[in-house]
Design a protein around this motif. Structure first.
Motif, PDB file in Angstrom:
ATOM      1  N   ALA A 150      -8.032 -17.216   0.838  1.00 52.86           N
ATOM      2  CA  ALA A 150      -7.007 -16.284   0.367  1.00 52.86           C
ATOM      3  C   ALA A 150      -6.014 -15.918   1.465  1.00 52.86           C
ATOM      4  CB  ALA A 150      -7.666 -15.019  -0.184  1.00 52.86           C
ATOM      5  N   VAL A 151      -6.512 -15.751   2.697  1.00 52.23           N
ATOM      6  CA  VAL A 151      -5.680 -15.193   3.763  1.00 52.23           C
ATOM      7  C   VAL A 151      -4.953 -16.263   4.570  1.00 52.23           C
ATOM      8  CG1 VAL A 151      -5.705 -13.744   5.830  1.00 52.23           C
ATOM      9  CG2 VAL A 151      -7.178 -13.172   3.897  1.00 52.23           C
ATOM     10  N   ALA A 152      -5.545 -17.431   4.747  1.00 52.20           N
ATOM     11  CA  ALA A 152      -4.915 -18.469   5.570  1.00 52.20           C
ATOM     12  C   ALA A 152      -3.514 -18.840   5.087  1.00 52.20           C
ATOM     13  CB  ALA A 152      -5.809 -19.712   5.626  1.00 52.20           C
ATOM     14  N   PRO A 153      -3.270 -19.010   3.756  1.00 51.19           N
ATOM     15  CA  PRO A 153      -1.894 -19.314   3.328  1.00 51.19           C
ATOM     16  C   PRO A 153      -0.897 -18.222   3.700  1.00 51.19           C
ATOM     17  CG  PRO A 153      -3.453 -19.800   1.574  1.00 51.19           C
ATOM     18  CD  PRO A 153      -4.219 -19.072   2.629  1.00 51.19           C
ATOM     19  N   VAL A 154      -1.345 -16.958   3.706  1.00 53.09           N
ATOM     20  CA  VAL A 154      -0.459 -15.850   4.088  1.00 53.09           C
ATOM     21  C   VAL A 154      -0.077 -15.983   5.561  1.00 53.09           C
ATOM     22  CG1 VAL A 154      -0.292 -13.341   4.308  1.00 53.09           C
ATOM     23  CG2 VAL A 154      -1.491 -14.354   2.345  1.00 53.09           C
ATOM     24  N   VAL A 155      -1.065 -16.236   6.410  1.00 55.08           N
ATOM     25  CA  VAL A 155      -0.814 -16.355   7.845  1.00 55.08           C
ATOM     26  C   VAL A 155       0.051 -17.576   8.148  1.00 55.08           C
ATOM     27  CG1 VAL A 155      -1.895 -16.644  10.111  1.00 55.08           C
ATOM     28  CG2 VAL A 155      -2.974 -15.180   8.385  1.00 55.08           C
ATOM     29  N   LEU A 156      -0.217 -18.703   7.503  1.00 61.80           N
ATOM     30  CA  LEU A 156       0.566 -19.919   7.745  1.00 61.80           C
ATOM     31  C   LEU A 156       2.016 -19.743   7.306  1.00 61.80           C
ATOM     32  CD1 LEU A 156      -2.013 -22.683   6.728  1.00 61.80           C
ATOM     33  CD2 LEU A 156      -1.198 -22.122   9.027  1.00 61.80           C
ATOM     34  N   THR A 157       2.228 -19.076   6.167  1.00 63.62           N
ATOM     35  CA  THR A 157       3.597 -18.810   5.712  1.00 63.62           C
ATOM     36  C   THR A 157       4.347 -17.972   6.731  1.00 63.62           C
ATOM     37  OG1 THR A 157       2.892 -18.901   3.397  1.00 63.62           O
ATOM     38  CG2 THR A 157       4.972 -17.786   3.868  1.00 63.62           C
ATOM     39  N   TRP A 158       3.685 -16.929   7.218  1.00 61.32           N
ATOM     40  CA  TRP A 158       4.308 -16.069   8.234  1.00 61.32           C
ATOM     41  C   TRP A 158       4.646 -16.868   9.485  1.00 61.32           C
ATOM     42  CZ3 TRP A 158       2.032 -14.912  13.039  1.00 61.32           C
ATOM     43  CH2 TRP A 158       2.687 -13.931  13.801  1.00 61.32           C
ATOM     44  N   LEU A 159       3.741 -17.716   9.947  1.00 67.70           N
ATOM     45  CA  LEU A 159       3.948 -18.462  11.187  1.00 67.70           C
ATOM     46  C   LEU A 159       5.095 -19.463  11.060  1.00 67.70           C
ATOM     47  CD1 LEU A 159       2.926 -18.961  14.053  1.00 67.70           C
ATOM     48  CD2 LEU A 159       1.335 -20.655  13.113  1.00 67.70           C
ATOM     49  N   LEU A 161       7.654 -19.490   8.881  1.00 57.88           N
ATOM     50  CA  LEU A 161       8.957 -18.850   8.723  1.00 57.88           C
ATOM     51  C   LEU A 161       9.371 -18.063   9.966  1.00 57.88           C
ATOM     52  CD1 LEU A 161       9.036 -17.699   5.005  1.00 57.88           C
ATOM     53  CD2 LEU A 161      10.270 -19.549   6.086  1.00 57.88           C
ATOM     54  N   LEU A 162       8.395 -17.625  10.737  1.00 55.25           N
ATOM     55  CA  LEU A 162       8.747 -16.963  11.991  1.00 55.25           C
ATOM     56  C   LEU A 162       9.484 -17.931  12.912  1.00 55.25           C
ATOM     57  CD1 LEU A 162       8.272 -14.144  13.274  1.00 55.25           C
ATOM     58  CD2 LEU A 162       6.330 -15.147  14.479  1.00 55.25           C
ATOM     59  N   ARG A 163       9.213 -19.212  12.756  1.00 54.59           N
ATOM     60  CA  ARG A 163       9.877 -20.237  13.563  1.00 54.59           C
ATOM     61  C   ARG A 163      11.246 -20.599  13.015  1.00 54.59           C
ATOM     62  NH1 ARG A 163      12.518 -22.952  16.105  1.00 54.59           N
ATOM     63  NH2 ARG A 163      12.046 -24.795  17.387  1.00 54.59           N
ATOM     64  N   ILE A 164      11.392 -20.688  11.679  1.00 58.39           N
ATOM     65  CA  ILE A 164      12.648 -21.205  11.110  1.00 58.39           C
ATOM     66  C   ILE A 164      13.532 -20.130  10.491  1.00 58.39           C
ATOM     67  CG2 ILE A 164      11.623 -23.470  10.714  1.00 58.39           C
ATOM     68  CD1 ILE A 164      11.304 -22.755   7.791  1.00 58.39           C
ATOM     69  N   ALA A 165      12.956 -18.999  10.055  1.00 60.49           N
ATOM     70  CA  ALA A 165      13.743 -17.928   9.439  1.00 60.49           C
ATOM     71  C   ALA A 165      13.030 -16.602   9.687  1.00 60.49           C
ATOM     72  CB  ALA A 165      13.925 -18.171   7.948  1.00 60.49           C
ATOM     73  N   PRO A 166      13.080 -16.080  10.911  1.00 60.37           N
ATOM     74  CA  PRO A 166      12.257 -14.920  11.284  1.00 60.37           C
ATOM     75  C   PRO A 166      12.429 -13.712  10.376  1.00 60.37           C
ATOM     76  CG  PRO A 166      13.282 -15.905  13.221  1.00 60.37           C
ATOM     77  CD  PRO A 166      13.894 -16.581  12.033  1.00 60.37           C
ATOM     78  N   ARG A 167      13.640 -13.473   9.898  1.00 57.04           N
ATOM     79  CA  ARG A 167      13.883 -12.290   9.071  1.00 57.04           C
ATOM     80  C   ARG A 167      13.029 -12.291   7.821  1.00 57.04           C
ATOM     81  NH1 ARG A 167      19.956 -11.514   7.274  1.00 57.04           N
ATOM     82  NH2 ARG A 167      20.156 -11.230   9.525  1.00 57.04           N
ATOM     83  N   TRP A 168      12.718 -13.493   7.310  1.00 55.36           N
ATOM     84  CA  TRP A 168      12.017 -13.591   6.030  1.00 55.36           C
ATOM     85  C   TRP A 168      10.540 -13.911   6.192  1.00 55.36           C
ATOM     86  CZ3 TRP A 168      14.615 -11.597   2.225  1.00 55.36           C
ATOM     87  CH2 TRP A 168      16.014 -11.583   2.303  1.00 55.36           C
ATOM     88  N   ALA A 169      10.047 -13.925   7.421  1.00 54.65           N
ATOM     89  CA  ALA A 169       8.639 -14.280   7.647  1.00 54.65           C
ATOM     90  C   ALA A 169       7.695 -13.282   6.981  1.00 54.65           C
ATOM     91  CB  ALA A 169       8.357 -14.366   9.146  1.00 54.65           C
ATOM     92  N   VAL A 170       7.922 -11.995   7.211  1.00 54.90           N
ATOM     93  CA  VAL A 170       7.038 -10.979   6.631  1.00 54.90           C
ATOM     94  C   VAL A 170       7.209 -10.881   5.118  1.00 54.90           C
ATOM     95  CG1 VAL A 170       6.529  -8.515   6.565  1.00 54.90           C
ATOM     96  CG2 VAL A 170       6.800  -9.675   8.764  1.00 54.90           C
ATOM     97  N   PRO A 171       8.453 -10.791   4.586  1.00 54.76           N
ATOM     98  CA  PRO A 171       8.569 -10.750   3.122  1.00 54.76           C
ATOM     99  C   PRO A 171       7.947 -11.954   2.430  1.00 54.76           C
ATOM    100  CG  PRO A 171      10.634 -10.084   4.136  1.00 54.76           C
ATOM    101  CD  PRO A 171       9.755 -10.573   5.240  1.00 54.76           C
TER     102      PRO A 171
END
Length: 397
Positions: A150-159, A161-171
């Motif tokens: 459940a949690v790994a996809p959330v963390v991978l999405t954040w990581l 997007l933090l590289r390519i679109a930081p503003r949208w990593a958390v949302p």
């Protein structure tokens, strides 16, 4: 007024609200729940914060033609989330919220109060905040071990997007978490409609000292003061005393229905006051109006989102909240430990705040400041004076 003139600020305002909301609403719900709110009361608090900050933004931005952006106190919500309960329960927490609002109003009326907050060394204030955030930021680590699917996809999405679109990593990571909830959890349909839950405030000394005072300090030091600085970088002067009065009154009015504190936005303010809101600085106030309208739209959906968070698997939304706070933790640590002369006192403040201890019914954040100020008084070393016999180095030609 042409569409070309208004499109930039309107779109920037929508982005400001969406990013500001999605980046931390889970932290708000976690904070309110930690100090005793039921799911309905936490949802009511989220709705209240959205409405009060939207109303304050409309007043200030239209009145002053300045892109004044308000927000809930995310550091304050994190402070609440680190609590292990409040003596007197939820009514006492609500009383502490009212007291926080009164302190903010008094700061507008009596500038000396603001001077007292400013007198708290920034290293200690930031260390206290870092200590509050640390246990919350550990949540993604423990959650990905306990529930990796459940949690790994959330963390991978954040990581990613933090590289390519930081503003949208958390949302985006939060969006993945909410999709997971929709697929796996049973959401109570009765909880989806927006509702307000009234709580009569109760005042207790432990809640006032352990909740209201630290909440006031972190809101002023980590939101209001940086918010003025951010606006200043774009050439805007915030109507300081009026803004404090508006946010303080909004906090007092919103407290009985669960709002903990509203204040000047810091990070999201740059989205509405910066170039993204259009080349014409005199029109950027429209972005604040657009953001306030967007917050009112989000308020309609706030109860549904709160119900989804309440139905989520243990650890999933806590992981999303921890990821949202990781950047704030990093900047707080950097500021707290930057000065070697303040480092021991700041470290002591941090570990006491992170400990979560409760003494005499008063939480760790208050004791962290007490310990930090005491250590600083004993250990503080003045800056070395320059040696008059030593010639200054000459700049190379």
């Amino acid at each position: 007024m042409s569409e070309e003139t208004t499109h930039g600020p309107v779109l920037a305002g929508v982005v400001t609200a969406v990013v500001g909301f999605s980046s931390s609403f889970v932290v708000v719900l976690a904070g309110l729940t930690a100090v005793g709110a039921s799911p309905d009361q936490a949802a009511s608090g989220l709705l209240t914060l959205l409405v009060t900050q939207a109303a304050g933004m409309l007043w200030l931005s239209v009145r002053h033609r300045t892109p004044v952006v308000l927000a809930w106190s995310t550091p304050g919500a994190a402070l609440l989330a680190s609590a292990t309960g409040v003596t007197g329960g939820w009514p006492a927490a609500v009383g502490a919220f009212v007291a926080t609002g009164i302190l903010i109003v008094l700061t507008a009326l009596v500038p000396r109060l603001g001077d007292l907050v400013a007198a708290i060394p920034q290293s200690l204030a930031r260390a206290m905040l870092a200590g509050v955030l640390l246990p919350l930021c550990i949540a993604p680590v423990t959650a990905v071990v306990d529930a990796p699917q459940a949690v790994a996809p959330v963390v991978l999405t954040w990581l990613v997007l933090l590289r390519i679109a930081p503003r949208w990593a958390v949302p985006a990571s939060l969006g993945v978490a909410l999709v997971t909830v929709l697929v796996t959890a049973d959401v109570d349909a009765a909880a989806l409609a927006p509702t307000l839950a009234w709580t009569t405030p109760h005042w207790s000394v432990p809640a006032l000292v352990g909740v209201a005072l630290p909440l006031y300090v972190v809101t002023m030091a980590s939101q209001n003061v940086p918010g003025v600085a951010v606006m200043g970088t774009f050439g805007y002067r915030v109507p300081w005393r009026e803004t404090l009065a508006v946010t303080g009154i909004g906090t007092v009015v919103g407290a009985p229905t669960g709002g903990h504190a509203i204040n000047l936005a810091a990070i999201s303010a740059a989205l509405a006051a910066g170039p993204a809101a259009g080349p014409d600085r005199s029109r950027r106030w429209i972005a604040a109006v657009s953001a306030s309208v967007t917050y009112l739209v989000l308020a309609v959906a706030s109860s549904a989102l709160a119900a989804m968070v309440a139905a989520a698997e243990d650890g999933l939304m806590q992981a999303a909240a921890g990821l949202a706070l990781l950047g704030t933790l990093g900047s707080s640590l950097a500021d707290a430990l930057a000065d070697p002369r303040e480092r021991e006192a700041a470290a002591a403040t941090l570990v006491v705040a992170a400990s979560g201890v409760t003494v005499l019914g008063i939480g760790a954040a208050f004791w962290a400041l007490v310990v930090g100020l005491g250590c600083r008084a004993v250990l503080h070393r003045p800056a070395p004076e320059p040696d008059p016999d030593e010639e200054p180095e000459k700049a190379p030609a």
